[in-house]
Design an enzyme around this catalytic site. Sequence first.
Site, mmCIF file in Angstrom:
data_model
loop_
_atom_site.group_PDB
_atom_site.id
_atom_site.type_symbol
_atom_site.label_atom_id
_atom_site.label_comp_id
_atom_site.label_asym_id
_atom_site.label_seq_id
_atom_site.Cartn_x
_atom_site.Cartn_y
_atom_site.Cartn_z
ATOM 1 N N ASP A 325 -9.426 60.892 65.143
ATOM 2 C CA ASP A 325 -8.633 61.401 64.532
ATOM 3 C C ASP A 325 -8.681 60.305 63.158
ATOM 4 O OD1 ASP A 325 -8.229 63.554 62.460
ATOM 5 O OD2 ASP A 325 -7.411 65.089 63.363
ATOM 6 N N GLU A 522 -3.161 71.366 58.021
ATOM 7 C CA GLU A 522 -2.335 70.628 59.473
ATOM 8 C C GLU A 522 -0.987 71.195 58.870
ATOM 9 O OE1 GLU A 522 -4.129 67.569 59.509
ATOM 10 O OE2 GLU A 522 -5.475 67.887 58.420
HETATM 11 C C1 BGC Z 1 -7.847 66.516 60.331
HETATM 12 C C2 BGC Z 1 -9.017 66.650 61.262
HETATM 13 C C3 BGC Z 1 -10.157 66.433 60.648
HETATM 14 C C4 BGC Z 1 -10.171 65.254 59.767
HETATM 15 C C5 BGC Z 1 -11.077 64.925 58.686
HETATM 16 C C6 BGC Z 1 -8.045 65.114 59.959
HETATM 17 O O1 BGC Z 1 -6.297 65.048 59.815
HETATM 18 O O2 BGC Z 1 -7.155 66.802 61.928
HETATM 19 O O3 BGC Z 1 -9.208 68.221 61.876
HETATM 20 O O4 BGC Z 1 -11.810 66.657 61.087
HETATM 21 O O5 BGC Z 1 -9.201 65.080 59.093
HETATM 22 O O6 BGC Z 1 -10.657 65.796 57.573
HETATM 23 C C1 BGC Z 2 -7.983 64.222 53.685
HETATM 24 C C2 BGC Z 2 -8.088 65.398 54.661
HETATM 25 C C3 BGC Z 2 -6.801 64.791 55.767
HETATM 26 C C4 BGC Z 2 -5.833 64.265 55.780
HETATM 27 C C5 BGC Z 2 -5.396 63.846 56.944
HETATM 28 C C6 BGC Z 2 -6.288 64.251 53.555
HETATM 29 O O1 BGC Z 2 -6.039 63.160 52.599
HETATM 30 O O2 BGC Z 2 -8.023 64.924 52.582
HETATM 31 O O3 BGC Z 2 -9.441 65.690 55.241
HETATM 32 O O4 BGC Z 2 -7.484 65.302 57.407
HETATM 33 O O5 BGC Z 2 -5.744 63.381 54.470
HETATM 34 O O6 BGC Z 2 -3.646 63.262 56.710
#
Ligand code: BGC
Ligand code: BGC
Length: 647
Positions: A325, A522
């Site tokens: 991830d 998230e």
């Molecule tokens: C998320 C994932 C996601 C990745 C890419 C991460 O922060 O936990 O689910 O696929 O970002 O955007």
């Molecule tokens: C991105 C997401 C990612 C996240 C992780 C963001 O800046 O756009 O895709 O999941 O950071 O913390």
Amino acid sequence: MKTKIVGLLIALAMFLSACGSAVPTTIAPIETFVVPTATADADVYKDESQTVDARVDDLLARMTLEEKIGQMTQVEKDSIKPGDITKYFIGSILSGGGGSPSENTPAAWYEMVNGFQDEALATPLGIPLIYGVDAVHGHGNLLDATIFPHNIGLGAANDPELVCHIAKATAEEMLATGIPWNFSPVVAVIQDVRWGRTYEGFSENTDIVTSLGESYVRCTQTPQEGVEAPLGALATPKHFIGDGATAWGSSRANDYKIDQGDMQVDEATLRELLLPPYQAAVDAGAMSIMASFSSWNGTKMHAQKGLLTDLLKGELGFKGFIVSDWQAIDQIDPDYYKSVVTAINAGVDMNMVPYDYVKFIDTMKQAVAAGDIPQERLDDAVRRILLVKFELGLFEHPMPDVKYQETVRSEEHLALAREAVSKSLVLLTNQNETLPLDKNVGTILLSGSGADNIGMQTGGWTLQWQGVNGNNTEGTSIHEAIQQAVGANTKLIYDAEGLFKDQEGIRADIGIVVIGEEPYAEGVGDSDKLLLSFKDVDSVSKMREHANKVVVIVVSGRPVNLSGILPNTDAIVAAWCFGTEGAGVTDVLFGDKPFTGKLPYTWPRSANQLPLNSNNIGDRTGCEGPLFPFGYGLTYGEPSPEILECK
Ligand code: BGC
Ligand code: BGC
């Protein structure tokens, strides 16, 4: 071998000149045509008629250490420097949440991905890169895409066939933008709705997650019509394992509370509760799985060799690659070298190193040179990645056909999304048969934060990582949908604030209030109270003063605390984050379609009861129990239950 090729060339030259083509003049004289052995061998990995295994073997044998490490590297599209894909043999590029090109159209996306692909093809071996994106409820980063209900709504619908159609439609809209890889579906069996990713999961119930996740994977990957490749697109069940089963307060990331936290369960629970969706996904042909940010009993998942390698790749028989991830390997240890070595040796194959990819590549080189990462592990990782690229047909078609661009927001996709909305709604209360509404009722008053708010109804992972509040993408708001549904003589009065100043002293027949949660994603959405805003509660009370019957539509990513509004309502509908197609709501509200959705998560009375999880399915009643149990959902004609007033 050599004579055979020369012979073929002569035949070809004769054929071309016979056709009167100008081409033969560009063909070198036969005598000077040297066919080096390497080129002859090159046919193996480039030769479609060879088995995938033979092609992988052949290609792997040609690769340098740098080329192998490059294949294992995935970079965020704004961070990759021009020329670096070729220079470092980068194997994958991704868009994070909100990662669109500045002109957000399918054609501009396609051109962007194509530009990256050209750089990959310019390497000596010409290994195509694979571009990935989170199309978690339709291609949410694409402006004016078809946005389907988030998985929580699909869990309420619990219809694997429907999920299959959505997975396919989503894959088509991704392919329209040049992207074959979806970081979806979340197959977490979510044990605590305070988690900010609850809406990304189908249910708290293992069986529902297993069957819908399996369908999503299988149908994403079904080859497209007329394309000869084993995989149509690539799905990614995530996040392995236990992402939705962490303990409140155990998160060490940012100011998150439960997201990326620690799962504190024994192995038997892990296997029984959380593992079945992965087994089903692997059996359905899943070829990429994302590791979880979270930990198990204090150890980061990206460092769990027993789970990633022994359990997933060994016992479950997973043949694809594990992708890390977002910057997650960095979290293993303060010492970056140690983090990288641990993650790779634990079984991570593709590394999502969004920003500092040069540091990752240098660290990998060092670790392989020092023998801290064995050559076999490196080869195994690369082999898995190449296998997927061959199975996706990327060597033959590095970019998808432009014909998919016609599918974006096509009639067919919109109809599917509308159907999905109708099936995902759950009728929570319906006193005195308030619903269905009569399309020819005299007056309807409409108010609330979500009534005219496509951003709210689509939720997180739409246009931006955190989603956007307001009307920013094509779609039908609930307001518009009601306007379209009612008869010519029905008066619809909309006032976002719910003041209805001109209605002084007059009571309308029906008042509809759309309230819920503003978008989040998230850990930003971790919430220990699940409270409605004061403004939302107030708009329901205000409506009570203006309308004989009050219908509340809750637009949210999870159950919320309804205690503040219950006394002022006649009917309540849970609509989740249902996407762009508001007409799916009115189809059910006005009785053209039935209510069939059932709660995929237990609905608490208040946050004091949390966590309510799979252990609570079916038990606890009265004030001790949840407001609505798992699996609950009224149908038309069924009496609304009496709601206890509890302290
Ligand atoms: C998320 C994932 C996601 C990745 C890419 C991460 O922060 O936990 O689910 O696929 O970002 O955007
Ligand atoms: C991105 C997401 C990612 C996240 C992780 C963001 O800046 O756009 O895709 O999941 O950071 O913390």
